[in-house]
Design an enzyme around this catalytic site. Structure first.
Site, PDB file in Angstrom:
ATOM      1  N   GLU A 264       0.858  -1.186   0.000  1.00  0.00           N
ATOM      2  CA  GLU A 264       0.000   0.000   0.000  1.00  0.00           C
ATOM      3  C   GLU A 264       0.892   1.233   0.000  1.00  0.00           C
ATOM      4  OE1 GLU A 264      -2.717   0.370   3.251  1.00  0.00           O
ATOM      5  OE2 GLU A 264      -3.776  -1.500   2.833  1.00  0.00           O
ATOM      6  N   GLU A 318     -13.554   5.298   0.134  1.00  0.00           N
ATOM      7  CA  GLU A 318     -14.331   4.332   0.910  1.00  0.00           C
ATOM      8  C   GLU A 318     -15.088   5.080   2.014  1.00  0.00           C
ATOM      9  OE1 GLU A 318     -12.216   0.345   1.432  1.00  0.00           O
ATOM     10  OE2 GLU A 318     -10.543   1.694   0.956  1.00  0.00           O
ATOM     11  N   GLU A 327      -9.176   9.511   5.829  1.00  0.00           N
ATOM     12  CA  GLU A 327      -9.276   8.046   5.827  1.00  0.00           C
ATOM     13  C   GLU A 327     -10.230   7.541   4.751  1.00  0.00           C
ATOM     14  OE1 GLU A 327      -7.792   5.528   7.497  1.00  0.00           O
ATOM     15  OE2 GLU A 327      -6.397   6.984   8.345  1.00  0.00           O
TER      16      GLU A 327
END
Length: 477
Positions: A264, A318, A327
């Site tokens: 990631e 998301e 986030e």
């Protein structure tokens, strides 16, 4: 002599170099902690359209695995931390899982990696001790099926697994993790598997701005070099420093031959008020520079020319993720599959600093300022879009790339279309109290009158073809 307008490059789709035999690999993480994402089969189509060849998912969702059948995409699947206890306790649990979740779809779906646990040292539950037993059971199950040499097993970690990361040569693993770390590293060596780590220069910058400059985090050539006092190695970016801190930590434990894989890395396109670095422009710059770094086999100061594989986080925003605003905003694509920002994924071009929402269309429509709107209405709508509407309007500020043409109509069109594309390109998103209007005419093909300053600051007007009357962005060369 008037400098000509540099037209914004089309959105360069997320791709690998077709036919490239050498160089690090670029993949993408397909997280699904959201309630507005396309169906897996649509996502698989998007990934094929972009020529993405490597995808990481975080579980073994059957619908997702089936969607990638016969696509040529290599899939990295995961065993969630919540399953580690069952996987570590009984071999029969793993055998059943392999029988039900992997074997029916392999090799039509090209599963090449299985990650057993994810960032376990960051998990609220103490599951670290379960990782190696679970990995061994997965290996045994694969061996029974004759797949242990075709599917590689590893586990992902955060940079928090280190007790020290600066200077890079002093990189050291946290001694409290030795009980599971050394057996795991031995397992990786025995099975020729990489050490997987998730690296985020963004957090280094966000959490320590007094020590880490934005330029250093973004691979900017304007960043100030950092010299490792122990080795004399010169670091021009945070990513290399983080990778080498892992390398030196591995070397300290006599595992210097282990390959490092970055599972990631990325940059958020949006954040909270205090997260000023989380913007589409910075995300675009970081990811483009990272890909250039990977495909050119730049390596790191400690291992120059070393190939390194990187998975960009993440395919989509998301919206169900907890935590601060950033986030939920690491995506490359909106749920409608349009690009969030422009990218050069060839690794050989220049970063075109422009908000992707202004050069892409979700459904063949754009939102621009209405010629019937008053200046007051336009200004009020522009203020709302750049404020409560959460549009990143930094690019249309003075001295910024999208400031010209300096007209209220142009700036409002930039903000309106950004908001419109980011919110599903629906009719309501282009209302702005009547100040906005939708158009089906592609602005990039509309002749307009634009003014550029030459080197002597004399103003010249000429006919050009540009999207700038609508996007509010033009670069004069």
């Amino acid at each position: 002599m008037a400098r000509r307008l540099m037209l914004a490059l089309p959105v360069l789709l997320f791709l690998l170099l077709v036919g490239q035999c050498h160089g690090g690999k670029i993949g993408v993480c397909y997280g699904r902690n959201a309630d507005d994402l396309p169906a897996p089969d649509k996502v698989a189509q998007l990934i094929q359209q972009q020529s993405i060849k490597y995808v990481r998912i975080y579980d073994t969702n059957i619908d997702v695995i089936k969607a990638f059948a016969n696509t040529g995409v290599e899939l990295m699947v995961g065993v969630p931390n919540s399953d580690l206890l069952a996987f570590a306790q009984y071999q029969s649990n793993v055998d059943t899982w392999l029988k039900n979740s992997i074997l029916p779809y392999y090799p039509d779906t090209m599963i090449t990696y299985i990650t057993v646990g994810a960032e376990v040292t960051e998990s609220p539950a103490n599951v670290s001790a379960l990782v190696v037993p679970a990995m061994r059971n997965v290996h045994t199950a694969l061996k029974k099926a004759g797949l242990h040499k075709k599917i590689t097993i590893s586990s992902t970690h955060s940079l928090g697994i280190l007790s020290r990361s600066f200077p890079p040569s002093a990189g050291a693993f946290n001694s409290s993790y030795a009980y599971f770390l050394k057996p795991m590293l031995q397992f990786l060596v025995e099975n020729q598997a990489p050490f997987m780590v998730d690296l985020y220069p963004y957090y280094a910058y966000q959490n320590s701005r007094s020590n880490v400059s934005l330029n250093y985090a973004l691979f900017s050539p304007e960043s100030q070099d950092v010299i490792d006092p122990n080795t004399g190695l010169v670091y021009t970016n945070m990513f290399d420093a983080q990778v080498d801190s892992i390398f030196f930590a591995l070397m300290a434990l006599n595992f210097k031959t282990l390959k490092i894989m970055i599972t990631e890395s990325g940059w958020p396109n949006k954040g909270a008020v205090k997260e000023t670095g989380a913007t589409p422009d910075n995300a675009q710059t970081y990811n483009t520079n990272l890909i250039r770094h990977v495909v050119n086999d730049s390596g790191t100061p400690a291992k120059p020319g070393e190939e390194i594989d990187v998975y960009i986080f993440s395919l989509f925003n998301e919206n169900r993720k907890p935590g601060i605003e950033s986030e939920r905003n690491w995506g490359l694509f909106f749920p409608d599959k349009s690009s969030i920002y422009s990218l050069d994924w060839t690794g050989r071009g220049n970063v075109d600093v422009m908000t992707g929402a202004n050069i892409t269309s979700a459904n063949g429509t754009w939102c621009i300022a209405s010629t019937n709107a008053s200046e007051t209405d336009l200004q009020n709508a522009l203020n709302w879009a750049c404020g409560p509407g959460n549009v990143d309007c930094s690019a249309i500020q003075p001295s910024q790339p999208c400031y010209q043409p300096d007209t209220l109509t142009s700036h409002a069109s930039y903000a309106f279309n950004s908001y419109y594309q980011q919110n599903g390109a629906n009719v309501v998103a282009c209302d702005f109290g009547g100040a906005g209007i939708r158009t089906t005419k592609d602005p990039s093909k509309s002749p307009i009158l634009f003014y550029c300053y030459d080197n002597h600051d004399a103003m010249h007007g000429f006919m050009i073809t540009s999207i700038c009357i609508y996007s509010g962005c033009g670069l004069c060369l």
